[in-house]
Design a protein around this motif. Structure first.
Motif, PDB file in Angstrom:
ATOM      1  N   ALA A  44       0.835  -1.202   0.000  1.00  0.00           N
ATOM      2  CA  ALA A  44       0.000   0.000   0.000  1.00  0.00           C
ATOM      3  C   ALA A  44       0.873   1.257   0.000  1.00  0.00           C
ATOM      4  O   ALA A  44       0.576   2.226  -0.708  1.00  0.00           O
ATOM      5  N   ALA A  45       1.946   1.250   0.774  1.00  0.00           N
ATOM      6  CA  ALA A  45       2.854   2.407   0.813  1.00  0.00           C
ATOM      7  C   ALA A  45       3.515   2.629  -0.543  1.00  0.00           C
ATOM      8  O   ALA A  45       3.624   3.768  -1.012  1.00  0.00           O
ATOM      9  N   ALA A  46       3.939   1.560  -1.184  1.00  0.00           N
ATOM     10  CA  ALA A  46       4.571   1.676  -2.505  1.00  0.00           C
ATOM     11  C   ALA A  46       3.581   2.214  -3.535  1.00  0.00           C
ATOM     12  O   ALA A  46       3.927   3.068  -4.363  1.00  0.00           O
ATOM     13  N   GLU A  47       2.360   1.733  -3.489  1.00  0.00           N
ATOM     14  CA  GLU A  47       1.327   2.195  -4.411  1.00  0.00           C
ATOM     15  C   GLU A  47       1.042   3.675  -4.212  1.00  0.00           C
ATOM     16  O   GLU A  47       0.950   4.434  -5.184  1.00  0.00           O
ATOM     17  N   HIS A  65      -4.054   9.790   4.370  1.00  0.00           N
ATOM     18  CA  HIS A  65      -4.754   8.753   3.595  1.00  0.00           C
ATOM     19  C   HIS A  65      -3.848   7.534   3.403  1.00  0.00           C
ATOM     20  O   HIS A  65      -4.299   6.391   3.533  1.00  0.00           O
ATOM     21  N   THR A  66      -2.576   7.775   3.121  1.00  0.00           N
ATOM     22  CA  THR A  66      -1.617   6.684   2.934  1.00  0.00           C
ATOM     23  C   THR A  66      -1.471   5.868   4.214  1.00  0.00           C
ATOM     24  O   THR A  66      -1.497   4.637   4.180  1.00  0.00           O
ATOM     25  N   LEU A  67      -1.327   6.536   5.344  1.00  0.00           N
ATOM     26  CA  LEU A  67      -1.190   5.819   6.615  1.00  0.00           C
ATOM     27  C   LEU A  67      -2.433   4.995   6.930  1.00  0.00           C
ATOM     28  O   LEU A  67      -2.332   3.838   7.361  1.00  0.00           O
ATOM     29  N   CYS A  71      -2.588   0.842   7.208  1.00  0.00           N
ATOM     30  CA  CYS A  71      -3.126   0.136   8.381  1.00  0.00           C
ATOM     31  C   CYS A  71      -4.285  -0.767   7.994  1.00  0.00           C
ATOM     32  O   CYS A  71      -4.368  -1.918   8.438  1.00  0.00           O
ATOM     33  N   LYS A  72      -5.177  -0.271   7.160  1.00  0.00           N
ATOM     34  CA  LYS A  72      -6.347  -1.051   6.737  1.00  0.00           C
ATOM     35  C   LYS A  72      -5.921  -2.284   5.947  1.00  0.00           C
ATOM     36  O   LYS A  72      -6.374  -3.391   6.230  1.00  0.00           O
ATOM     37  N   GLU A  73      -5.060  -2.099   4.963  1.00  0.00           N
ATOM     38  CA  GLU A  73      -4.608  -3.223   4.143  1.00  0.00           C
ATOM     39  C   GLU A  73      -3.808  -4.228   4.982  1.00  0.00           C
ATOM     40  O   GLU A  73      -3.977  -5.434   4.845  1.00  0.00           O
TER      41      GLU A  73
END
Length: 150
Positions: A44-47, A65-67, A71-73
């Motif tokens: 998710a962070a890379a995306e 939003h990224t954080l 966490c969600k993913e």
């Protein structure tokens, strides 16, 4: 004709976190949760980093939003992986043997459990639980067979 070759070895980094709860079932489940959860959060962070690079900027809102997405993913995929690893280990202990059938049964149980939870939360039809169980069994069995090939 000139010929060149590459000689050496490539290895992947190995990170192991050992949490001993005193119960092998819980140890396996937590280990699966942490490992796959970390992979999902990293993906998710890379995306999101790619999206920020395309935009050319990052704002506080985008960072938050990224954080949240990480966490969600991480929690979602970690939970599914933890359930799968725990189910496969439990099936192995009950059956008393270690083979591909444990992956199939563990995958089916995981698919049924997660399908039931998602269906209950989303008020979807009950057929989705059966489809998710079949999908979980198929994916787990395929992964197990691929594991034997390498």
């Amino acid at each position: 004709m000139p010929h060149s070759s590459f000689s050496g070895s490539l290895t992947t980094p190995k990170v192991d976190v050992a949490i001993d709860t005193g119960n092998a079932f819980f140890n396996h489940t937590i280990d699966g949760f942490l490992k796959i959860g970390a992979v999902a959060a990293t993906r998710a962070a890379a995306e999101e980093a790619y999206d920020a690079a395309k935009r050319g900027s990052i704002s506080r809102h985008n960072f938050e939003h990224t954080l949240k997405k990480m966490c969600k993913e991480g929690a979602y995929w970690g939970t599914v992986a933890g359930i799968y690893v725990g189910m496969e280990y439990g099936v192995e202990r009950v059956r008393g043997t270690r083979d591909w059938k444990n992956a199939t049964i563990g995958g089916a149980l995981t698919g049924a459990i997660t399908g039931a939870l998602i269906s209950a939360a989303g008020h979807n039809n009950k057929d989705k639980v059966v489809v998710d169980a079949i999908t979980g069994a198929a994916i787990a069995t395929a992964a197990e067979f691929l594991n034997y090939l390498t």
